[in-house]
Scaffold this motif. Structure first.
Motif, PDB file in Angstrom:
ATOM      1  N   ALA A  25      53.313 -49.916  58.194  1.00  0.00           N
ATOM      2  CA  ALA A  25      53.546 -51.129  58.968  1.00  0.00           C
ATOM      3  C   ALA A  25      52.525 -52.206  58.626  1.00  0.00           C
ATOM      4  O   ALA A  25      52.845 -53.397  58.602  1.00  0.00           O
ATOM      5  CB  ALA A  25      53.494 -50.812  60.468  1.00  0.00           C
ATOM      6  N   ASP A  28      53.709 -53.952  55.475  1.00  0.00           N
ATOM      7  CA  ASP A  28      54.845 -54.828  55.745  1.00  0.00           C
ATOM      8  C   ASP A  28      54.403 -56.094  56.481  1.00  0.00           C
ATOM      9  O   ASP A  28      54.838 -57.199  56.161  1.00  0.00           O
ATOM     10  CB  ASP A  28      55.894 -54.088  56.577  1.00  0.00           C
ATOM     11  N   TYR A  29      53.550 -55.916  57.465  1.00  0.00           N
ATOM     12  CA  TYR A  29      53.056 -57.064  58.237  1.00  0.00           C
ATOM     13  C   TYR A  29      52.302 -58.037  57.328  1.00  0.00           C
ATOM     14  O   TYR A  29      52.524 -59.248  57.364  1.00  0.00           O
ATOM     15  CB  TYR A  29      52.148 -56.563  59.357  1.00  0.00           C
ATOM     16  N   SER A  59      59.550 -54.455  60.737  1.00  0.00           N
ATOM     17  CA  SER A  59      58.290 -53.759  60.989  1.00  0.00           C
ATOM     18  C   SER A  59      58.061 -53.574  62.488  1.00  0.00           C
ATOM     19  O   SER A  59      57.609 -52.517  62.934  1.00  0.00           O
ATOM     20  CB  SER A  59      57.137 -54.550  60.361  1.00  0.00           C
ATOM     21  N   ASP A  64      55.481 -51.453  64.838  1.00  0.00           N
ATOM     22  CA  ASP A  64      54.265 -52.212  64.558  1.00  0.00           C
ATOM     23  C   ASP A  64      54.062 -53.283  65.621  1.00  0.00           C
ATOM     24  O   ASP A  64      54.819 -54.264  65.691  1.00  0.00           O
ATOM     25  CB  ASP A  64      54.343 -52.853  63.172  1.00  0.00           C
TER      26      ASP A  64
END
Length: 448
Positions: A25, A28-29, A59, A64
């Protein structure tokens, strides 16, 4: 920009302190944030921002908390990177201020329970994101009407309702405790019933809460919760929300199958596969989404995910008449291609592989038809499909055909019991060295 780079470097240095979910996560963030920041001043700024939002949303729904919080900031037009001269949401040209959307994402972030998502050692940035969302919640809410607040609460249920067992368990807790959503034991019990059986990570916790609530509630309320769970259907993905009912009926043949039937039969479907991915591997080969000169080679995880994604993308293209996809539709196809087969897609994969003459898939699909697993029960179609596999000397198909003839199939098109037919197929299963066929002969057939 430099301040953000320094923060990112410090965060990356401490990344290994988080869980596996946090690590993915985090990437991705950060990728979404980098895409958003780099979009400023570019000709394709809008498409880059849309891509960043899509990644944040995926995400966030994967657990997340930082992505959920930044989506709240985005839709309430906050500076996403305080202290840097970066693009404000209102400067993107695509992000309108939306209090309902902002409150929904802030609620998801503010009520995030790290234990629920098995994040035992959350990063400081994750804890900080939850605190920031908790502080923003009342500020956004006080500017909204009661109707907008209710709409945001429904949005929370739509966002989490289409997710995993963890998300359904979470909705059950939120409803039971009145945190983030209005307190309602009936609604809580509905989500907890749905969360049961969705994996070892959620079943035990959901079962415990179900037992507690059922003892506290009136039987009429328990019955109401069970009815709601039976009638519940997961919300459509956002990418499909704009389609009219006629468009969905015309273009999306898979969604014509009733979700209620799928849910009721999901446990049976799981037992049928017995956790063995070999049948799926061979079906993917049969329909042409994975090629290997040795058909007996088992796909590794990456190969299987890639093949499933190709299959899911093909379903999306087929629903649009096979024509080339626009850029927007390609983005929608990416949403659909998760790499994890849902029950509807599993049924369709087996059906297609069966049509290609793949005996194991013909057997599985025949059993599905005979039991009504993921499709309408049809005794005639079931035995026809099983006989197609049996004609290829596939012993399991002979065995299943024999058992169906022993029991009969009650359906709109039934299969009548026939011990003569049953014994023929059971004898053939034994002859082809499938031992359960020999045992079933002794139980049902008299050859004296």
């Amino acid at each position: 920009m430099m301040a953000w780079r320094r923060i990112r470097g410090v965060a990356l240095a401490g990344l290994m302190a988080g869980t596996a979910l946090s690590a993915q996560a985090f990437a991705d963030y950060e990728n979404a944030l980098e895409t958003y920041i780099a979009a400023k001043g570019q000709q394709d700024v809008q498409s880059r921002v849309i891509g960043a939002i899509d990644l944040w949303q995926k995400s966030a729904l994967a657990g997340d908390v930082r992505s959920a919080r930044i989506l709240g900031d985005l839709y309430s037009h906050q500076n996403l990177v305080p202290g840097d001269d970066d693009m404000l949401p209102e400067e993107t040209g695509v992000v309108l201020k939306d209090s309902v959307e902002a409150l929904a994402w802030y609620t998801i972030a503010a009520t995030h329970d790290f234990d629920d998502y098995q994040q035992k050692t959350p990063l400081p940035a994750e804890i900080g994101a939850r605190i920031a969302a908790q502080r923003r919640l009342p500020l956004v809410r006080e500017m909204m009407t009661d109707g907008q607040v209710v709409a945001a609460q429904r949005r929370v249920e739509d966002l989490l309702g289409g997710g995993s067992g963890f998300d359904l368990l979470r909705l059950g807790k939120m409803r039971a405790q009145g945190i983030g959503l209005p307190k309602s034991n009936v609604e809580a019990l509905k989500y907890l019933y749905l969360a049961k059986g969705r994996g070892r990570g959620t079943s035990a916790a959901a079962s415990t809460m179900v037992g507690t609530l059922e003892t506290l509630m009136a039987q009429t309320d328990v019955a109401a919760a069970k009815t709601l769970a039976e009638e519940w259907q997961p919300p459509l993905p956002d990418t499909y929300a704009s389609l009219t009912k006629s468009e969905r009926d015309a273009k999306d043949q898979l969604t014509k199958l009733q979700f209620q039937e799928i849910r009721a039969a999901l446990d049976e479907l799981t037992k049928e596969f017995k956790g063995d991915e070999e049948v799926v591997d061979k079906a993917l080969r049969a329909v042409g989404f994975f090629f290997d000169e040795n058909d007996n080679n088992k796909l590794d995880k990456a190969e299987r995910v890639a093949a499933i994604k190709r299959f899911q993308t093909s379903l999306f293209i087929d629903r649009r008449g096979g024509r080339p996809l626009s850029n927007e539709e390609r983005a929608m196809a990416s949403d659909v291609a998760t790499g994890i087969l849902d029950p509807l897609q599993t049924v369709e994969l087996m059906r297609r592989a069966a049509e290609r003459g793949h005996a194991p898939s013909q057997h599985i699909y025949g059993v599905m038809l005979g039991r009504g697993i993921g499709t309408k029960k049809d005794g005639v179609a079931a035995i026809e499909m099983l006989k197609r596999a049996a004609d290829q000397d596939y012993p399991l198909a002979h065995y299943s055909a024999g058992i169906f003839y022993v029991e009969g199939i009650i359906a709109e098109r039934p299969l009548q019991q026939s011990i003569t037919e049953a014994c023929f197929h059971l004898r053939m299963a034994g002859y082809l060295k499938y031992e359960p066929g020999n045992k079933a002969q002794k139980a049902y057939c008299n050859f004296d």
